[in-house]
Design an enzyme around this catalytic site. Sequence first.
Site, PDB file in Angstrom:
ATOM      1  N   LYS A 230     -31.573  12.903   9.769  1.00  0.00           N
ATOM      2  CA  LYS A 230     -31.087  11.539   9.531  1.00  0.00           C
ATOM      3  C   LYS A 230     -30.131  11.124  10.652  1.00  0.00           C
ATOM      4  O   LYS A 230     -30.263  10.071  11.234  1.00  0.00           O
ATOM      5  CB  LYS A 230     -30.394  11.496   8.163  1.00  0.00           C
ATOM      6  CG  LYS A 230     -29.868  10.139   7.784  1.00  0.00           C
ATOM      7  CD  LYS A 230     -29.377  10.149   6.349  1.00  0.00           C
ATOM      8  CE  LYS A 230     -28.615   8.888   6.027  1.00  0.00           C
ATOM      9  NZ  LYS A 230     -28.162   8.830   4.636  1.00  0.00           N
TER      10      LYS A 230
ATOM     11  N   GLU B  44     -27.855  22.770  13.661  1.00  0.00           N
ATOM     12  CA  GLU B  44     -28.991  23.670  13.435  1.00  0.00           C
ATOM     13  C   GLU B  44     -30.296  23.011  13.885  1.00  0.00           C
ATOM     14  O   GLU B  44     -31.116  23.615  14.573  1.00  0.00           O
ATOM     15  CB  GLU B  44     -29.120  24.012  11.939  1.00  0.00           C
ATOM     16  CG  GLU B  44     -28.024  24.898  11.382  1.00  0.00           C
ATOM     17  CD  GLU B  44     -26.847  24.107  10.847  1.00  0.00           C
ATOM     18  OE1 GLU B  44     -26.620  22.957  11.288  1.00  0.00           O
ATOM     19  OE2 GLU B  44     -26.147  24.646   9.970  1.00  0.00           O
TER      20      GLU B  44
ATOM     21  N   GLY C 234     -29.784  12.270   2.201  1.00  0.00           N
ATOM     22  CA  GLY C 234     -30.641  13.381   2.640  1.00  0.00           C
ATOM     23  C   GLY C 234     -31.400  14.018   1.488  1.00  0.00           C
ATOM     24  O   GLY C 234     -32.624  14.198   1.542  1.00  0.00           O
ATOM     25  N   ARG C 235     -30.688  14.352   0.407  1.00  0.00           N
ATOM     26  CA  ARG C 235     -31.334  15.061  -0.707  1.00  0.00           C
ATOM     27  C   ARG C 235     -32.197  14.148  -1.564  1.00  0.00           C
ATOM     28  O   ARG C 235     -32.791  14.594  -2.536  1.00  0.00           O
ATOM     29  CB  ARG C 235     -30.276  15.772  -1.544  1.00  0.00           C
ATOM     30  CG  ARG C 235     -29.158  14.877  -2.041  1.00  0.00           C
ATOM     31  CD  ARG C 235     -27.980  15.697  -2.546  1.00  0.00           C
ATOM     32  NE  ARG C 235     -26.824  14.891  -2.904  1.00  0.00           N
ATOM     33  CZ  ARG C 235     -25.918  14.457  -2.052  1.00  0.00           C
ATOM     34  NH1 ARG C 235     -26.030  14.718  -0.762  1.00  0.00           N
ATOM     35  NH2 ARG C 235     -24.879  13.759  -2.457  1.00  0.00           N
TER      36      ARG C 235
ATOM     37  N   GLU D 258     -25.138  19.448  -4.670  1.00  0.00           N
ATOM     38  CA  GLU D 258     -24.535  18.622  -3.618  1.00  0.00           C
ATOM     39  C   GLU D 258     -24.155  17.259  -4.203  1.00  0.00           C
ATOM     40  O   GLU D 258     -23.187  16.648  -3.785  1.00  0.00           O
ATOM     41  CB  GLU D 258     -25.511  18.463  -2.455  1.00  0.00           C
ATOM     42  CG  GLU D 258     -24.808  18.164  -1.144  1.00  0.00           C
ATOM     43  CD  GLU D 258     -25.730  18.313   0.047  1.00  0.00           C
ATOM     44  OE1 GLU D 258     -25.883  19.444   0.532  1.00  0.00           O
ATOM     45  OE2 GLU D 258     -26.288  17.306   0.486  1.00  0.00           O
TER      46      GLU D 258
ATOM     47  N   HIS E 230     -38.628  39.635 -16.089  1.00  0.00           N
ATOM     48  CA  HIS E 230     -38.497  41.075 -15.872  1.00  0.00           C
ATOM     49  C   HIS E 230     -37.249  41.398 -15.073  1.00  0.00           C
ATOM     50  O   HIS E 230     -37.115  42.492 -14.539  1.00  0.00           O
ATOM     51  CB  HIS E 230     -39.749  41.613 -15.176  1.00  0.00           C
ATOM     52  CG  HIS E 230     -40.972  41.402 -16.012  1.00  0.00           C
ATOM     53  ND1 HIS E 230     -41.435  42.348 -16.900  1.00  0.00           N
ATOM     54  CD2 HIS E 230     -41.771  40.309 -16.153  1.00  0.00           C
ATOM     55  CE1 HIS E 230     -42.502  41.859 -17.520  1.00  0.00           C
ATOM     56  NE2 HIS E 230     -42.713  40.619 -17.097  1.00  0.00           N
TER      57      HIS E 230
ATOM     58  N   LYS F  17     -20.024  21.446   8.845  1.00  0.00           N
ATOM     59  CA  LYS F  17     -20.608  21.066  10.143  1.00  0.00           C
ATOM     60  C   LYS F  17     -19.531  21.101  11.223  1.00  0.00           C
ATOM     61  O   LYS F  17     -19.753  21.586  12.326  1.00  0.00           O
ATOM     62  CB  LYS F  17     -21.239  19.677  10.064  1.00  0.00           C
ATOM     63  CG  LYS F  17     -22.508  19.625   9.204  1.00  0.00           C
ATOM     64  CD  LYS F  17     -23.205  18.274   9.317  1.00  0.00           C
ATOM     65  CE  LYS F  17     -24.419  18.186   8.410  1.00  0.00           C
ATOM     66  NZ  LYS F  17     -25.173  16.949   8.532  1.00  0.00           N
TER      67      LYS F  17
HETATM   68  C1  G6Q Z   1     -28.048  15.870   2.005  1.00  0.00           C
HETATM   69  C2  G6Q Z   1     -26.997  16.262   2.924  1.00  0.00           C
HETATM   70  C3  G6Q Z   1     -27.383  17.332   3.918  1.00  0.00           C
HETATM   71  C4  G6Q Z   1     -28.221  16.806   5.080  1.00  0.00           C
HETATM   72  C5  G6Q Z   1     -28.311  17.883   6.146  1.00  0.00           C
HETATM   73  C6  G6Q Z   1     -29.137  17.438   7.334  1.00  0.00           C
HETATM   74  O1  G6Q Z   1     -27.937  15.025   1.149  1.00  0.00           O
HETATM   75  O2  G6Q Z   1     -26.474  15.157   3.551  1.00  0.00           O
HETATM   76  O3  G6Q Z   1     -28.075  18.404   3.312  1.00  0.00           O
HETATM   77  O4  G6Q Z   1     -29.470  16.415   4.650  1.00  0.00           O
HETATM   78  O5  G6Q Z   1     -27.038  18.262   6.555  1.00  0.00           O
HETATM   79  O6  G6Q Z   1     -28.598  16.294   7.913  1.00  0.00           O
HETATM   80  P1  G6Q Z   1     -29.420  15.474   8.959  1.00  0.00           P
HETATM   81  O7  G6Q Z   1     -30.647  14.970   8.319  1.00  0.00           O
HETATM   82  O8  G6Q Z   1     -28.520  14.381   9.434  1.00  0.00           O
HETATM   83  O9  G6Q Z   1     -29.787  16.428  10.066  1.00  0.00           O
END
Ligand code: G6Q
Length: 559
Positions: free
Chosen positions: A218, A224, A279-280, A365, A396, A516
Site C-alpha cells: 500500500k 521487508e 491493509g487487512r 490488529e 490430536h 517498522k
Molecule cells: C494491515 C497493516 C499491515 C500492512 C503491512 C504492509 O492492516 O497495515 O499489516 O498491511 O505492514 O504494509 P504495506 O502494504 O504498506 O507494505
Amino acid sequence: MNAQAERRQRGGEVGVRALEAWTGLQEHCRAVEPLHLRQLFADDPKRGERLALEAAGLYLDYSKNRITDETLRLLLRLAEQRGLPARIEAMFRGEHINVSERRAVLHTALRAPKNERVVTDGTDVVPEVQAVLERMARFAEQVRSGQWLGHTGKRIRNVISIGIGGSDLGPVMAYEALRFYGERTMTFRFVSNVDGTDFIEATRDLAPDETLFIICSKTFKTLETLTNAHAARDWSLRTLRDERAVARHFVAVSTNAEGVAQFGIDTANMFEFWDWVGGRYSMDSAIGLSTMIAIGPQQFRDMLAGFHAMDQHFRTAPLAQNMPAIMGLLAVWNSNFLGASTVAVLPYEQYLKRFPAYLQQLTMESNGKHVTGGGERVDYDTGPIYWGEPGTNGQHSFYQLIHQGTRLIPCDFIGFCQTLNPLGPQHDLLIANVFAQSEALAFGKSEQEVKAEGTPDWLVPHRICEGNRPSNTILAERLTPATLGTLVALYEHSVFTQGVMWDIDSFDQWGVELGKQLAARTAPELESVAEPKLAHDSSTNALIRRYRRLKGTGAGARA
Ligand code: G6Q
C-alpha cells in the site's frame, strides 16, 4: 489529571462500563455462571434450532454458547446503547470512522455492485473501483491465456506475489482456500518474510523468463517488501540481463505511484487502491491480483458478490437476526464477562488451512487496542487472541486443553456439507468430528457416565470432562469463491461490532508502525563495518554485540 483519571477518582466508571447494559451484563453474568449447557438444552428442547441464524448462504449455530434469552436481550441492548446501527451506517457511508488516521473505512465499496453509489469526501468511489477491477481482469486474462509474454517471448508460468501483513495474508489465504478453482498449469508462490530463505525457496526451481512478480505494498515503503522486491529484480535481471525486462516481469499494487516509479516499475503496470482500504481489509482490492490470476476474473467477481451479500445482510438485518452482530456480541460476552482471553478458529476444511493465520491479523490488529477512539485508556479487556488450525489435526494435539484445561476457550467450528474432493467415507468422518467435538465440549462426560463405563475409582477424576465450553458452528453448503467472500465478510463485520462495543478504532495499527521504525534504526548497526556507538538498553546492546561478533564483523570477531 486527565478526565478519565478524575472520573475514576470520583469512583465513577468511564464510557462503556458505565452503560446500563454493561452493568446489567455484569450482574446477569453471576446468574449465568452456575448454569450448565446440559441444563440449558434440557430446559429448552428447541434451543439448537432457536439460537441459530441463516444469512447469505451461511448457517450459524450459536446455541452452544453459555447464554440465556436474557443474555441476548442485554447484549442487544448494549449494541443499541453503543449505537451499533448508526456506526454501521457511518462505515458504509464513508464517514471518517478511522479516527486516528482521519480516514474513511470503505472495504465494502470494493465489492459494491457497479450501479451503487458510495460517496466519500465528495467522490463516488464505485467507478474507480470498477475501473481497476476491469484493468485487473484484462491483465489476468492476458497472463492466464499466455498473451502476456515474458521478456524473451515465453509465456508466464509462475506468479510470485511479494508483500507482507495485509498485503500478503489475504492473497495467501485466498489462494489456498480457492486452490480447487485455480489454474493448475501455473505456479503461485508468496514471499513475505525478509528472511532470505523465503525468497530463495520460492524461486529456486523457477525460470526468471517465465516468472511474473506482483509487488504488493500500500505504502511502497515497507522494508521487508522493498528488500524482497529488490532481490526479485536482481534475480530476474541476473538471467534476463536487460532493464527492459522489468516491464514484462514486474507489476505493482499500491497507493503510492511515486514510490512504484522510483523502484523502476512503469506506473502503467501499477494497479491502484486507496487509503480508505486498510491493509487487512484489502484482499478484495487489487492486492488480490494473484487471486484473480489464479481463479480468473469471473470467479473473483463471484467472491466479491459473496462479500457483498454479507455486507448487505450486516447493513440491513435487525440486530437480533444479524449474524456478524450476534457473533461479535457473543465474542464480547465470552471475553469481557465470562473471562475468555482467546478464541480458537477451527476450520474443518483443508483448503482453509491459512484461514486462522488470516483471521489472526484481521482480529488482533484491528482490536488489539488500549485506548478508546477519544484517546482514553480503556478499563476493560479488548480484542482476544485468535488462533487455530484446521481440524481434525488439532484434535490430536491442543484440543486436550480446550476439553479439560483450566482455561475457557470459545471455539468457532467451520464446516461444509459438500466436499470438493470426494474420497470414500472421508468427508462424513471429517464432519462427524465437527459435530462430536462441539457436542463433547458443551456436554462433557460426567462422573456418573465415566463410572458407568466401569472406570476404576482412582481413574474417574482424570476421565471426567466438565463440558460447558462454548462454541459456534458455522456451516455452509460448499466452499466456493462466493462462500469464501461471505465468510471473510462475516468475520470482518464481527470484528467491527466488537470494536464498536469497546469504543476503539479497529482500523489503525500504530503498534505495527512502531515495529517498522525500530528495525530501520537497528539494521545499520548490524551492517556497519565500523563498530557502531550503541545507545539502546543494556540487553539490546549486548545482543547486537554478540550478533556482530558471531557473524564475523563485531569487535573481537577474529580474536
Ligand atoms: C494491515 C497493516 C499491515 C500492512 C503491512 C504492509 O492492516 O497495515 O499489516 O498491511 O505492514 O504494509 P504495506 O502494504 O504498506 O507494505
